[in-house]
Design a protein around this motif. Sequence first.
Motif, PDB file in Angstrom:
ATOM      1  N   ARG A 172     167.459  74.558  51.146  1.00 30.08           N
ATOM      2  CA  ARG A 172     166.234  74.441  50.354  1.00 30.08           C
ATOM      3  C   ARG A 172     166.520  73.793  49.001  1.00 30.08           C
ATOM      4  O   ARG A 172     165.739  72.964  48.520  1.00 30.08           O
ATOM      5  N   VAL A 173     167.637  74.189  48.393  1.00 30.80           N
ATOM      6  CA  VAL A 173     168.018  73.584  47.111  1.00 30.80           C
ATOM      7  C   VAL A 173     168.268  72.089  47.289  1.00 30.80           C
ATOM      8  O   VAL A 173     167.889  71.275  46.450  1.00 30.80           O
ATOM      9  N   GLY A 174     168.907  71.728  48.426  1.00 31.54           N
ATOM     10  CA  GLY A 174     169.131  70.305  48.708  1.00 31.54           C
ATOM     11  C   GLY A 174     167.823  69.544  48.835  1.00 31.54           C
ATOM     12  O   GLY A 174     167.695  68.422  48.333  1.00 31.54           O
ATOM     13  N   ASP A 175     166.844  70.164  49.519  1.00 30.57           N
ATOM     14  CA  ASP A 175     165.532  69.512  49.650  1.00 30.57           C
ATOM     15  C   ASP A 175     164.858  69.361  48.286  1.00 30.57           C
ATOM     16  O   ASP A 175     164.275  68.309  47.981  1.00 30.57           O
ATOM     17  N   ASP A 176     164.936  70.431  47.477  1.00 33.82           N
ATOM     18  CA  ASP A 176     164.346  70.362  46.135  1.00 33.82           C
ATOM     19  C   ASP A 176     165.042  69.300  45.289  1.00 33.82           C
ATOM     20  O   ASP A 176     164.401  68.594  44.496  1.00 33.82           O
ATOM     21  N   LEU A 177     166.359  69.198  45.457  1.00 31.48           N
ATOM     22  CA  LEU A 177     167.122  68.207  44.693  1.00 31.48           C
ATOM     23  C   LEU A 177     166.699  66.794  45.073  1.00 31.48           C
ATOM     24  O   LEU A 177     166.502  65.935  44.208  1.00 31.48           O
ATOM     25  N   LYS A 178     166.521  66.557  46.371  1.00 30.20           N
ATOM     26  CA  LYS A 178     166.078  65.229  46.826  1.00 30.20           C
ATOM     27  C   LYS A 178     164.686  64.907  46.296  1.00 30.20           C
ATOM     28  O   LYS A 178     164.415  63.790  45.844  1.00 30.20           O
ATOM     29  N   ALA A 179     163.806  65.926  46.312  1.00 32.15           N
ATOM     30  CA  ALA A 179     162.446  65.721  45.798  1.00 32.15           C
ATOM     31  C   ALA A 179     162.470  65.399  44.305  1.00 32.15           C
ATOM     32  O   ALA A 179     161.732  64.523  43.836  1.00 32.15           O
ATOM     33  N   ALA A 180     163.332  66.094  43.556  1.00 32.26           N
ATOM     34  CA  ALA A 180     163.431  65.841  42.116  1.00 32.26           C
ATOM     35  C   ALA A 180     163.988  64.444  41.847  1.00 32.26           C
ATOM     36  O   ALA A 180     163.520  63.733  40.951  1.00 32.26           O
ATOM     37  N   GLU A 181     164.982  64.030  42.628  1.00 34.17           N
ATOM     38  CA  GLU A 181     165.552  62.689  42.461  1.00 34.17           C
ATOM     39  C   GLU A 181     164.524  61.617  42.817  1.00 34.17           C
ATOM     40  O   GLU A 181     164.444  60.568  42.162  1.00 34.17           O
ATOM     41  N   ASP A 182     163.718  61.877  43.871  1.00 34.02           N
ATOM     42  CA  ASP A 182     162.649  60.938  44.220  1.00 34.02           C
ATOM     43  C   ASP A 182     161.617  60.861  43.092  1.00 34.02           C
ATOM     44  O   ASP A 182     161.095  59.782  42.780  1.00 34.02           O
ATOM     45  N   ILE A 229     162.177  61.273  39.932  1.00 30.56           N
ATOM     46  CA  ILE A 229     162.745  60.461  38.846  1.00 30.56           C
ATOM     47  C   ILE A 229     162.533  58.983  39.129  1.00 30.56           C
ATOM     48  O   ILE A 229     162.031  58.230  38.285  1.00 30.56           O
ATOM     49  N   ARG A 230     162.908  58.556  40.343  1.00 26.55           N
ATOM     50  CA  ARG A 230     162.775  57.132  40.702  1.00 26.55           C
ATOM     51  C   ARG A 230     161.314  56.690  40.665  1.00 26.55           C
ATOM     52  O   ARG A 230     160.994  55.627  40.105  1.00 26.55           O
ATOM     53  N   ASN A 231     160.432  57.485  41.249  1.00 26.75           N
ATOM     54  CA  ASN A 231     159.017  57.100  41.317  1.00 26.75           C
ATOM     55  C   ASN A 231     158.382  57.030  39.931  1.00 26.75           C
ATOM     56  O   ASN A 231     157.604  56.111  39.642  1.00 26.75           O
ATOM     57  N   ASN A 232     158.709  58.002  39.077  1.00 23.74           N
ATOM     58  CA  ASN A 232     158.123  58.005  37.733  1.00 23.74           C
ATOM     59  C   ASN A 232     158.660  56.861  36.878  1.00 23.74           C
ATOM     60  O   ASN A 232     157.907  56.255  36.102  1.00 23.74           O
ATOM     61  N   ILE A 233     159.948  56.571  36.998  1.00 23.97           N
ATOM     62  CA  ILE A 233     160.507  55.448  36.250  1.00 23.97           C
ATOM     63  C   ILE A 233     159.880  54.138  36.719  1.00 23.97           C
ATOM     64  O   ILE A 233     159.517  53.262  35.913  1.00 23.97           O
ATOM     65  N   LYS A 234     159.741  54.009  38.025  1.00 22.24           N
ATOM     66  CA  LYS A 234     159.121  52.798  38.576  1.00 22.24           C
ATOM     67  C   LYS A 234     157.665  52.683  38.118  1.00 22.24           C
ATOM     68  O   LYS A 234     157.199  51.601  37.715  1.00 22.24           O
ATOM     69  N   GLN A 262     153.796  59.774  29.982  1.00 20.77           N
ATOM     70  CA  GLN A 262     153.744  60.971  30.808  1.00 20.77           C
ATOM     71  C   GLN A 262     154.720  60.870  31.969  1.00 20.77           C
ATOM     72  O   GLN A 262     155.418  61.839  32.304  1.00 20.77           O
ATOM     73  N   LYS A 263     154.784  59.706  32.580  1.00 18.77           N
ATOM     74  CA  LYS A 263     155.724  59.514  33.698  1.00 18.77           C
ATOM     75  C   LYS A 263     157.165  59.617  33.227  1.00 18.77           C
ATOM     76  O   LYS A 263     158.023  60.141  33.952  1.00 18.77           O
ATOM     77  N   ARG A 264     157.441  59.110  32.033  1.00 11.88           N
ATOM     78  CA  ARG A 264     158.802  59.237  31.505  1.00 11.88           C
ATOM     79  C   ARG A 264     159.140  60.707  31.232  1.00 11.88           C
ATOM     80  O   ARG A 264     160.269  61.146  31.470  1.00 11.88           O
ATOM     81  N   LYS A 265     158.155  61.444  30.707  1.00  9.52           N
ATOM     82  CA  LYS A 265     158.386  62.870  30.483  1.00  9.52           C
ATOM     83  C   LYS A 265     158.628  63.587  31.803  1.00  9.52           C
ATOM     84  O   LYS A 265     159.505  64.458  31.899  1.00  9.52           O
ATOM     85  N   GLU A 266     157.835  63.202  32.802  1.00 12.05           N
ATOM     86  CA  GLU A 266     158.027  63.820  34.114  1.00 12.05           C
ATOM     87  C   GLU A 266     159.383  63.449  34.697  1.00 12.05           C
ATOM     88  O   GLU A 266     160.033  64.267  35.359  1.00 12.05           O
ATOM     89  N   ALA A 267     159.819  62.217  34.447  1.00 13.39           N
ATOM     90  CA  ALA A 267     161.151  61.802  34.902  1.00 13.39           C
ATOM     91  C   ALA A 267     162.231  62.601  34.178  1.00 13.39           C
ATOM     92  O   ALA A 267     163.220  63.020  34.792  1.00 13.39           O
ATOM     93  N   GLU A 268     162.034  62.827  32.858  1.00 15.03           N
ATOM     94  CA  GLU A 268     162.996  63.620  32.091  1.00 15.03           C
ATOM     95  C   GLU A 268     163.028  65.059  32.595  1.00 15.03           C
ATOM     96  O   GLU A 268     164.103  65.660  32.731  1.00 15.03           O
ATOM     97  N   ALA A 269     161.837  65.606  32.848  1.00 13.32           N
ATOM     98  CA  ALA A 269     161.778  66.980  33.369  1.00 13.32           C
ATOM     99  C   ALA A 269     162.456  67.057  34.735  1.00 13.32           C
ATOM    100  O   ALA A 269     163.175  68.015  35.044  1.00 13.32           O
ATOM    101  N   ALA A 270     162.222  66.039  35.572  1.00 14.58           N
ATOM    102  CA  ALA A 270     162.855  66.009  36.890  1.00 14.58           C
ATOM    103  C   ALA A 270     164.368  65.878  36.755  1.00 14.58           C
ATOM    104  O   ALA A 270     165.119  66.473  37.536  1.00 14.58           O
ATOM    105  N   ALA A 271     164.820  65.107  35.760  1.00 12.96           N
ATOM    106  CA  ALA A 271     166.261  64.949  35.536  1.00 12.96           C
ATOM    107  C   ALA A 271     166.890  66.293  35.156  1.00 12.96           C
ATOM    108  O   ALA A 271     167.986  66.632  35.613  1.00 12.96           O
TER     109      ALA A 271
END
Length: 406
Positions: free
Chosen positions: A159-169, A171-176, A368-377
């Motif tokens: 579950r942690v691995g799934d959450d980690l992948k979602a958080a990394e996604d 980051i990428r989506n918000n930066i994009k 807002q997306k950058r903040k969300e990316a930072e929070a995801a990071a």
Amino acid sequence: MKNILLLVFAFSAWHIQAQFKELSLPMSKGAQNGFKIKMDSVDQTLAFDIMEKTIADKDPKVDASIISFNELFFHNTILTSISAKPIDVYARFDGADTSLMLFVDLGTGFVSTATNPTEANGVQQLGLAIQQKTKAILHQAAIDSLKALIQRTEAQLERVGDDLKAAEDAIRNNIKGAGKDDKQVAKTETKLQDNKAEIMQTDTLIMRKQKDFDAFPLNNIKSENDIKNAALKANRNAHKKLVKANVISENKILNYKVEIDLNNAKKTLAADDKKELRRIEKNIDKLNQKIAKEKNAIAENNSRMKVYTAAIVADSTVVSANEGKLHAFDEAGRLKELKQLRAKSEKLKAKTEKQQTAIVENKQEAEQKRKEAEAAAKQVERLKMKQAILKAELDALRAHLDTMEQ
């Protein structure tokens, strides 16, 4: 996990060597000679179950029953290690010291070392068999519990691995997404500058056509607008600084909350260390005080921002009113031309307002997306730490399981 480890440690501390005491104890047949067998880490239900299985291994036909004095009773049991004849076996459980008390009735009396040394030896052999079966059952229970814990830990790690992948996604989506918003801002700003240039040309033409009218207080209006715009600039800068201060405070609050989460995680690891728990609780209290301090600062800044906003609105209203006077000035013979010029100017201004609104919105969305990316990071960091802890726990559990299964 704590209960399972206690079970494992209890099993590890098991003494294979039988521990027996022979003494007179009360039972359903009065005070009789019995044998006390030490059985660590069991309750009455498990102790009786183990004894039933041990007797069944030697005499599968016998049935156990519960009689008075809460005794486990075996009638006419064939236990050749004690006697060639059927015997009655009684068992009571002492929860105070987790021991099983055995009483063996030969029909001629209860077994004692003094009068029945051979049979007494057989009773002790039965006690040893009970202890050995207890050891085997506890061993298997510890293994089964450990396996179940490993499965739960593996599921948690997944579950942690799934959450980690979602958080990394995220980051990428918000930066994009922030990048797309930035491009849109640049595109809109180019169009905005073109519109502003055209507005300036139109207003210049209007002002040139109206310069002959000395009665129109143009200089006074400009002077007033300069003062108001200077005040607007100062108030907006002050407002902007307060907004930045709030962002800094909010980031501090987020960091303090992350530290609280880490301290809460440490509490789980230090569950039995009271001194460490007190230290952790003290750290959490300090962090909560810091959070409260930052929240108070934000509240104070918000109050000041309302004051600046009111001043900005008032000054903007004055500036807007003065500009309206400039555009509202009329002259016979030039009314039609001035009307057309004003219409053009107003149309361009409305367009720039929409463009400015779009720019603000795009910038806010990008921020807002950058903040969300930072929070995801930050979430990624927390999840990686949690993942590492779970992997280490899992490795330790598997290693312990391998040791137990050898």
